[in-house]
Write an enzyme that holds these catalytic residues in place. Structure first.
Site, PDB file in Angstrom:
ATOM      1  N   HIS A 170      -6.929 -13.832 -10.253  1.00 11.56           N
ATOM      2  CA  HIS A 170      -6.995 -15.245  -9.881  1.00 11.56           C
ATOM      3  C   HIS A 170      -5.763 -16.015 -10.346  1.00 11.56           C
ATOM      4  O   HIS A 170      -5.337 -15.863 -11.492  1.00 11.56           O
ATOM      5  CB  HIS A 170      -8.242 -15.895 -10.492  1.00 11.56           C
ATOM      6  N   ASP A 183      -5.693 -14.391 -14.631  1.00 12.44           N
ATOM      7  CA  ASP A 183      -6.106 -13.041 -14.965  1.00 12.44           C
ATOM      8  C   ASP A 183      -5.491 -12.112 -13.928  1.00 12.44           C
ATOM      9  O   ASP A 183      -4.570 -12.500 -13.222  1.00 12.44           O
ATOM     10  CB  ASP A 183      -7.641 -12.923 -15.055  1.00 12.44           C
ATOM     11  N   SER A 237     -15.122 -16.182  -5.798  1.00  6.77           N
ATOM     12  CA  SER A 237     -14.698 -16.649  -7.120  1.00  6.77           C
ATOM     13  C   SER A 237     -13.571 -17.664  -7.087  1.00  6.77           C
ATOM     14  O   SER A 237     -13.378 -18.410  -8.044  1.00  6.77           O
ATOM     15  CB  SER A 237     -14.259 -15.450  -7.975  1.00  6.77           C
TER      16      SER A 237
END
Length: 365
Positions: free
Chosen positions: A342, A339, A49
């Site tokens: 990340h 978040d 991600s």
């Protein structure tokens, strides 16, 4: 420009045509000049991600972020599937090396053939070196990313011919950024791997899978490969909440495993470099820089380093960070993390600047 009063209509059209030719010639030269300023012909990315610009949008997984408030600082405040408020490291690397401003997802349905020539990302949020990591998250495994890369190579040959494809593959920079989810989502929260492996032996398992991936990539023609180490995953907000105790300290065993994998990974990269002559394999250390940012946020003009910007900042990530259930902090740039997992674009920018400056002489050699 001065036009004579007696200039006839056909002559006017001829003059305008001439000016258009000059304009487009100048434009073409500018475009060629811009392209020639790139330090590599393409950026080709694999991983999780951290560098997924939207591949997960089109697969059946819960690991998604193609909705607000993701993308709040992106172009037109558009959520694109990037796990961030704005741009992610793959974008920033492509921009810093002069290739292009945004690196698209290979599975983006709007991708144009010409986009392939300067590189794409095959990364999938939730992927890991350990196959179980990707399988559990129902995302694109590292092996499957290699299969997509083979397909990509065929498309390059169809678009530009063998010579152009070979130049892009051999001289393009291949970046691999993965491993955090093996620690945070596979080893510590589940019993399966912990019953099989202690921390040192699991580090060996991860590095063995990583080495296989690197060697397959080399067999497919990659000659410039940057391998990003695992960050201090125990210090991200979600892992502090889940494994950091009452005071949400950095989870020590998570960081211990990350450091051990990084050390063994660096050794394996050096070993492979001695075997595959003519191939550049570079270890990119982000652990130390991110840890320094987290431990000394004031030094980098951050105010919050232990909570994410989205929602409470304790656990919200992916589908839990959304416009219906979560609020967003007043000033994103004050936060190290977007978040609970990340970093923000501003934190990524610092990491990329440091990393690229460290390895740039090797990349362009």
């Amino acid at each position: 420009m001065f036009f004579p009063m007696k200039l006839r209509v056909p002559q006017v059209y001829l003059l305008l045509f001439f000016l258009l030719i000059v304009h487009f010639d100048a434009l073409t030269l500018t475009q060629k000049s811009d392209k020639s300023s790139a330090l590599v012909p393409a950026i080709i990315v694999f991983g999780d991600s951290i560098v997924d610009p939207g591949n997960n949008n089109v697969i059946n997984t819960l690991v998604k972020c193609d909705f607000p408030p993701y993308g709040i600082d992106f172009v037109d405040q558009m959520p694109t599937g990037r796990f961030c408020d704005g741009r992610i490291p793959s974008d920033l690397i492509a921009s810093k090396l002069g290739v292009k401003e945004l690196l698209p997802a290979y599975l983006d349905p709007n991708l144009e053939p010409q986009d392939l020539l300067t590189g794409v990302s095959f990364a999938s949020g939730g992927a890991g070196y350990d196959p179980i990591t990707s399988e559990t998250a129902h995302v694109i495994s590292m092996d499957d990313q290699l299969e997509l890369y083979k397909e990509y190579q065929e498309k390059l040959r169809a678009i530009g011919g063998d010579a152009i494809a070979e130049n892009i593959i051999s001289k393009g920079l291949h970046v691999i950024c993965v491993g955090s989810d093996d620690i945070a989502n596979t080893y510590f929260p589940t019993l399966f791997r912990k019953l099989q492996y202690d921390i040192p032996s699991y580090a060996d398992l991860v590095v063995n899978y990583a080495s296989r991936f690197f060697q397959e990539l080399i067999k497919l023609g990659a000659r410039k490969i940057g391998i990003v180490g695992i960050p201090p995953i125990g210090c991200v907000p979600s892992q502090r909440t889940l494994a950091g105790g009452l005071f949400r300290e950095c989870a020590p065993f998570h960081n211990q495993l990350a450091e051990l994998v990084n050390s063994k990974l660096n050794q394996e990269i050096q070993r492979l470099g001695s075997i595959y002559q003519g191939t550049l394999l570079v270890y990119i250390n982000i652990y130390d820089t991110l840890l320094d940012i987290i431990q000394n946020p004031d030094k980098y003009d951050f105010e919050v380093a232990t909570n994410g910007c989205c929602g409470t900042g304790l656990l919200e990530v992916s589908i839990l960070c959304n416009s219906l259930t979560s609020f967003v902090c007043a000033n994103v740039s004050d936060h190290v993390f977007w978040d609970s997992y990340h970093p923000t674009e501003r934190a990524y920018q610092i990491l990329v600047d440091v990393a690229i400056d460290d390895v740039l002489p090797l990349i362009i050699s």
